[in-house]
Design a protein around this motif. Structure first.
Motif, PDB file in Angstrom:
ATOM      1  N   LYS A   1       0.872  -1.188   0.000  1.00 34.48           N
ATOM      2  CA  LYS A   1       0.000   0.000   0.000  1.00 34.48           C
ATOM      3  C   LYS A   1       0.906   1.235   0.000  1.00 34.48           C
ATOM      4  O   LYS A   1       1.005   1.948   0.993  1.00 34.48           O
ATOM      5  N   PRO A   2       1.577   1.482  -1.124  1.00 28.39           N
ATOM      6  CA  PRO A   2       2.667   2.477  -1.134  1.00 28.39           C
ATOM      7  C   PRO A   2       2.247   3.893  -0.808  1.00 28.39           C
ATOM      8  O   PRO A   2       2.924   4.578  -0.018  1.00 28.39           O
ATOM      9  N   LEU A   3       1.156   4.387  -1.391  1.00 22.03           N
ATOM     10  CA  LEU A   3       0.746   5.763  -1.122  1.00 22.03           C
ATOM     11  C   LEU A   3       0.361   5.941   0.334  1.00 22.03           C
ATOM     12  O   LEU A   3       0.759   6.910   0.984  1.00 22.03           O
ATOM     13  N   GLU A   4      -0.422   5.004   0.848  1.00 18.82           N
ATOM     14  CA  GLU A   4      -0.879   5.106   2.223  1.00 18.82           C
ATOM     15  C   GLU A   4       0.297   5.066   3.199  1.00 18.82           C
ATOM     16  O   GLU A   4       0.397   5.897   4.110  1.00 18.82           O
ATOM     17  N   ASP A   5       1.190   4.109   3.010  1.00 21.39           N
ATOM     18  CA  ASP A   5       2.297   3.952   3.951  1.00 21.39           C
ATOM     19  C   ASP A   5       3.301   5.101   3.863  1.00 21.39           C
ATOM     20  O   ASP A   5       3.821   5.564   4.885  1.00 21.39           O
TER      21      ASP A   5
END
Length: 331
Positions: A176-180
């Motif tokens: 979950k790249p954007l969230e993390d």
């Protein structure tokens, strides 16, 4: 309504030698372009050209009878290419590591030339937007009357580069790249004291602290409005700010002394990203080569984001620049 306008730059050659086609989008606000002093506003990492009006991210500072009064100034704002604000997927940038902050300044300079703008009353920007303002001033030392870098500096420090490296790893490796990445970034934009004041270890549910819920909200919110490629691009621009172009701090003074603009540094006493100690060091170095330099400090527990939160303090620091010119225009 966005009312985006576009400048096509078909054969831009990046600092790394790649030739690319760029669509540079922008918006204007206030007085019609070409009929009033122009203020270029550079957006921050997840921002865009919509600085004022409906959903304008700097409405507290810019607008009708605000500190930067749209009744007297023309506001110009470019979108950093690849930030995704035009919703045209073809304009997102795959080879983000081929770009630097200097490339963005060069593209902005091309945009200004296409718009027949050869002088700016002011260039103002916070965070990465302020870094690009520094780059533009170094590239075009006679262009700007007032350079106003806020919560930023003329270079990305090792601390910033290190955190951008972590961000890049998250963006390329997380499920979950954007969230993390956004959750991590928010801990740099605020301070321990700010989070303590806001949450005081309170819980929303028996197993979830409110600070965790807040971080999750910011992560989810960004993922709903931002592109992964755009975040990678903006993170790359943040890590490559350096007006000496790799020549080191000994070259800073010799480059800065040629910038004719009045330079108004605005720092934040609690900033954990662009540390205030670095800004004061920059101020001292500038004063050894230039007379027309000032520094102002926002006092806040909220850290880097204080330039968006403490708008009363920011307006007070900026009023001498914009209020005096406004009085001259009225007279």
């Amino acid at each position: 309504m966005r009312n985006l306008k576009h400048i096509n730059i078909p054969n831009y050659r990046t600092k790394n030698g790649e030739t690319v086609a760029i669509s540079l989008s922008y918006q204007t606000f206030g007085i019609t372009l070409g009929t009033a002093p122009i203020i270029l506003v550079n957006h921050a990492l997840t921002g865009n050209s919509n600085v004022v009006g409906e959903n304008g991210w700097w409405n507290d500072l810019i607008g009708d009878n605000k500190c930067i009064d749209t009744n007297y100034y023309t506001i110009l704002a470019f979108n950093i290419p690849g930030n995704g604000y035009d919703d045209i997927r073809e304009n997102l940038i795959d080879n983000y590591k081929g770009f630097t902050a200097r490339d963005i300044a060069k593209l902005f300079a091309i945009g200004l030339e296409r718009l027949n703008i050869n002088e700016l009353y002011a260039v103002i920007g916070g965070s990465v937007g302020g870094g690009i303002a520094w780059e533009l001033a170094a590239l075009k030392p006679y262009l700007i009357e007032h350079l106003i870098p806020i919560a930023t500096d003329w270079k990305s420090t090792d601390w910033i580069i290190a955190n951008c490296h972590i961000q890049d790893a998250i963006l390329n490796n997380s499920s979950k790249p954007l969230e993390d990445a956004r959750r991590h970034a928010m801990t740099l934009y605020r301070t321990p004291e700010s989070l303590t004041q806001k949450f005081e270890r309170s819980k929303k549910m028996s197993t979830l602290f409110n600070v965790e819920s807040w971080l999750n909200y910011h992560g989810d919110n960004l993922s709903n409005r931002f592109h992964l490629k755009a975040y990678k691009m903006m993170n790359q621009i943040l890590r490559t700010i350096d007006i000496t172009q790799g020549e080191g701090e000994l070259r800073f003074g010799s480059i800065a002394k040629h910038i004719t603009a009045d330079i108004h540094i605005i720092t934040i006493n609690s900033d954990l990203l662009f540390k205030p100690e670095e800004n004061w060091k920059t101020f001292v170095e500038l004063k050894s080569v230039k007379e027309n330099v000032t520094i102002g400090e926002i006092k806040s527990i909220h850290g880097h984001d204080a330039f968006l939160i403490e708008y009363h303090q920011l307006a007070k620091l900026l009023r001498p620049v914009f209020g005096i010119k406004k009085k001259e225009m009225i007279a």
